[in-house]
Motif scaffolding. Structure first.
Motif, mmCIF file in Angstrom:
data_model
loop_
_atom_site.group_PDB
_atom_site.id
_atom_site.type_symbol
_atom_site.label_atom_id
_atom_site.label_comp_id
_atom_site.label_asym_id
_atom_site.label_seq_id
_atom_site.Cartn_x
_atom_site.Cartn_y
_atom_site.Cartn_z
ATOM 1 N N ILE A 63 63.181 -21.272 -62.321
ATOM 2 C CA ILE A 63 63.955 -22.099 -63.185
ATOM 3 C C ILE A 63 63.290 -22.287 -64.629
ATOM 4 C CG2 ILE A 63 65.343 -24.191 -63.853
ATOM 5 C CD1 ILE A 63 66.976 -22.086 -62.099
ATOM 6 N N ARG A 66 62.795 -19.389 -66.528
ATOM 7 C CA ARG A 66 64.109 -18.954 -67.136
ATOM 8 C C ARG A 66 64.506 -19.728 -68.483
ATOM 9 N NH1 ARG A 66 67.585 -15.248 -68.036
ATOM 10 N NH2 ARG A 66 69.351 -14.968 -66.678
ATOM 11 N N SER A 67 64.063 -21.116 -68.420
ATOM 12 C CA SER A 67 64.596 -22.066 -69.441
ATOM 13 C C SER A 67 63.878 -21.838 -70.559
ATOM 14 C CB SER A 67 64.062 -23.452 -68.940
ATOM 15 O OG SER A 67 62.720 -23.670 -68.825
ATOM 16 N N SER A 72 69.968 -25.356 -72.471
ATOM 17 C CA SER A 72 70.127 -26.090 -71.484
ATOM 18 C C SER A 72 71.672 -25.558 -70.418
ATOM 19 C CB SER A 72 70.225 -27.493 -71.487
ATOM 20 O OG SER A 72 70.534 -28.317 -70.228
ATOM 21 N N LEU A 75 71.306 -22.476 -68.767
ATOM 22 C CA LEU A 75 70.257 -22.737 -67.474
ATOM 23 C C LEU A 75 71.161 -23.289 -66.334
ATOM 24 C CD1 LEU A 75 67.486 -22.139 -66.582
ATOM 25 C CD2 LEU A 75 67.020 -24.554 -67.489
ATOM 26 N N TYR A 78 73.139 -20.367 -64.786
ATOM 27 C CA TYR A 78 72.371 -19.222 -64.063
ATOM 28 C C TYR A 78 71.998 -20.003 -62.649
ATOM 29 C CZ TYR A 78 72.092 -16.600 -68.170
ATOM 30 O OH TYR A 78 72.176 -16.231 -69.567
ATOM 31 N N TYR A 79 71.659 -21.116 -62.810
ATOM 32 C CA TYR A 79 71.338 -21.945 -61.474
ATOM 33 C C TYR A 79 72.648 -21.850 -60.358
ATOM 34 C CZ TYR A 79 71.055 -26.030 -58.224
ATOM 35 O OH TYR A 79 70.939 -26.708 -57.010
ATOM 36 N N LEU A 104 66.481 -29.802 -63.938
ATOM 37 C CA LEU A 104 67.277 -29.359 -64.767
ATOM 38 C C LEU A 104 68.001 -30.433 -65.450
ATOM 39 C CD1 LEU A 104 69.228 -26.939 -62.328
ATOM 40 C CD2 LEU A 104 68.359 -26.192 -64.456
#
Length: 123
Positions: A63, A66-67, A72, A75, A78-79, A104
């Motif tokens: 994560i 990816r960030s 945000s 993200l 995607y999570y 997150l």
């Protein structure tokens, strides 16, 4: 009660129907996005980190990486996609990974979403 030696026999047709029902959980319209995120995660997991399983540390490494490339709100999307696909494909619930959700939340602190401009009545 069944002993360890007894097995529950499920007909193949029922297994196929169950698999079809599980695949229908994700809307056909969104399925490509979900598959894309799951594939990206599997590629990252297998090639870069050579990890075979999924646990909180693996997701906590993925994560933040990816960030670096997305905002945000993306993200979180995607999570969510990854969470659904891991639940369907690998029977893993990453919703219980509290360090990941804490990351997150911390990452989205202070984030202000851009609002689209809207025409007024005069315009």
């Amino acid at each position: 009660m069944l002993s360890d030696d007894d097995e529950i026999v499920v007909p193949e047709s029922i297994i196929e129907e169950a698999n079809e029902a599980a695949e229908a959980v994700i809307l056909l319209k969104s399925k490509t996005l979900y598959e894309k995120e799951y594939t990206a995660f599997c590629t990252w997991r297998n090639k870069r980190k050579k990890a075979k399983s999924v646990n909180e540390k693996i997701i906590l490494a993925y994560i933040p990486e990816r960030s670096k490339k997305v905002k945000s709100s993306s993200l979180w999307s995607y999570y969510s996609q990854l969470k659904k696909m891991l639940a369907l494909k690998e029977k893993i619930d990453i919703g219980r990974f509290y360090q990941v959700t804490a990351f997150l939340k911390q990452h989205s602190r202070g984030y202000v979403a851009k609002k689209s401009k809207v025409f007024t009545r005069e315009e």
